[in-house]
Design a protein around this motif. Structure first.
Motif, PDB file in Angstrom:
ATOM      1  N   PRO A 130       0.828  -1.214   0.000  1.00  0.00           N
ATOM      2  CA  PRO A 130       0.000   0.000   0.000  1.00  0.00           C
ATOM      3  C   PRO A 130       0.855   1.254   0.000  1.00  0.00           C
ATOM      4  O   PRO A 130       2.079   1.192   0.158  1.00  0.00           O
ATOM      5  N   SER A 131       0.220   2.392  -0.154  1.00  0.00           N
ATOM      6  CA  SER A 131       0.956   3.658  -0.146  1.00  0.00           C
ATOM      7  C   SER A 131       1.748   3.788   1.148  1.00  0.00           C
ATOM      8  O   SER A 131       1.294   3.341   2.202  1.00  0.00           O
ATOM      9  N   ASP A 154      11.395   3.280  -0.257  1.00  0.00           N
ATOM     10  CA  ASP A 154      10.800   2.246  -1.111  1.00  0.00           C
ATOM     11  C   ASP A 154      11.700   2.008  -2.305  1.00  0.00           C
ATOM     12  O   ASP A 154      12.119   2.965  -2.978  1.00  0.00           O
ATOM     13  N   ARG A 158      10.607  -2.211   1.239  1.00  0.00           N
ATOM     14  CA  ARG A 158      10.277  -1.011   2.011  1.00  0.00           C
ATOM     15  C   ARG A 158      10.959  -1.036   3.371  1.00  0.00           C
ATOM     16  O   ARG A 158      10.938  -2.053   4.071  1.00  0.00           O
TER      17      ARG A 158
END
Length: 271
Positions: free
Chosen positions: A84-85, A93, A102
């Motif tokens: 996800p964001s 990232d 990440r």
């Protein structure tokens, strides 16, 4: 803080999956401990060849240069086909053709540093003073004792310093000293060859056991595949202040050494 077992468990959890991936994008969140050392877009198009470890650093070897990653006090990596964001504590990232890597680090003591090679001044500054890897053949008991004889600090502090043997952090130093029957406050230069050899073996045993158990999850550590460690549930002394020693029943004690918590059994670790 993630120690050698946690960093090695993390490496193993994604190294094979990211090898051969091509970098498609790199994005930074809030500043970390040290600057990246290059513009993120310079990483685009490079291939991840392999992932190694040196002490508590992960080395992402690229077809041009490498990335050195450190998890700091509270960091963890996640690698998945899609994520996800980024949240407020996600600060780096690396999007690749095989998934997104990440760095999640609430306290921002971690780092991602680019270097052109291991001889680059950036890599040299971070890695050159690290001691011997305790799980490799170079960790020799005779050389270990010789190094201890040159140190007047307490044996616990010498283990934590990382310049004699690398990666033995607070949890595993306490556990190894218990297994070896050595009081953490004893001066390193006063250990006999026999006791140093016992500690040498204990360091290896404790770290190997921690690896087999996925490391320790004290707060929110997890490997890059989301798996938590459970060594802490089997610890002999660490985090067990006031509880009975698993060997003799005496209460586990806590003391502070260099602002770090040290756990020990006064009966089993008499000297």
């Amino acid at each position: 803080m993630p120690e050698l077992p946690e960093v090695e468990v993390t490496r193993r959890s994604f190294a094979d999956r990211i090898a051969g991936a091509r970098i498609e994008a790199a994005t930074l969140g809030k500043p970390l401990r040290w600057p990246l050392g290059c513009a993120p877009e310079e990483l685009v198009g490079r291939e991840v060849l392999s992932v190694d470890r040196r002490g508590k650093y992960l080395l992402l070897n690229l077809d041009q240069g490498l990335l050195l990653l450190h998890l700091g006090m509270s960091g963890s990596l996640q690698f998945a086909p899609a994520l996800p964001s980024p949240g407020v504590h996600d600060h780096f990232d690396l999007r690749t053709s095989r998934g997104v890597l990440r760095l999640h680090d609430p306290r921002r003591f971690g780092a991602v540093v680019h270097a052109h090679s291991l001889e680059d001044s950036r890599a040299h500054k971070l890695l050159s003073r690290l001691g011997v890897e305790p799980l490799e053949a170079g960790f020799d008991p005779v050389a270990f004792h010789r190094g201890l004889r040159q140190r007047r600090a307490s044996i616990k502090q010498v283990l934590l310093s990382g310049d004699l043997v690398v990666g033995v952090g607070n949890i595993y130093a306490s556990e190894a000293l218990f297994l070896a029957g050595i009081r953490p406050t004893v001066r390193a230069d006063r250990l006999s060859a026999a006791r140093a050899a016992r500690l040498h073996g204990a360091v290896i045993t404790v770290l190997q056991r921690a690896l087999a158990m996925g490391g320790s999850t004290l707060r929110d550590f997890s490997a890059a595949d989301g798996q938590s460690g459970y060594f802490q549930m089997d610890a002999m002394v660490y985090g067990r202040e006031g509880q009975p020693c698993r060997s003799c029943g005496a209460p586990i004690r806590l003391l502070r050494q260099g602002q770090r918590s040290t756990y020990f059994c006064a009966h089993c670790q008499k000297a």
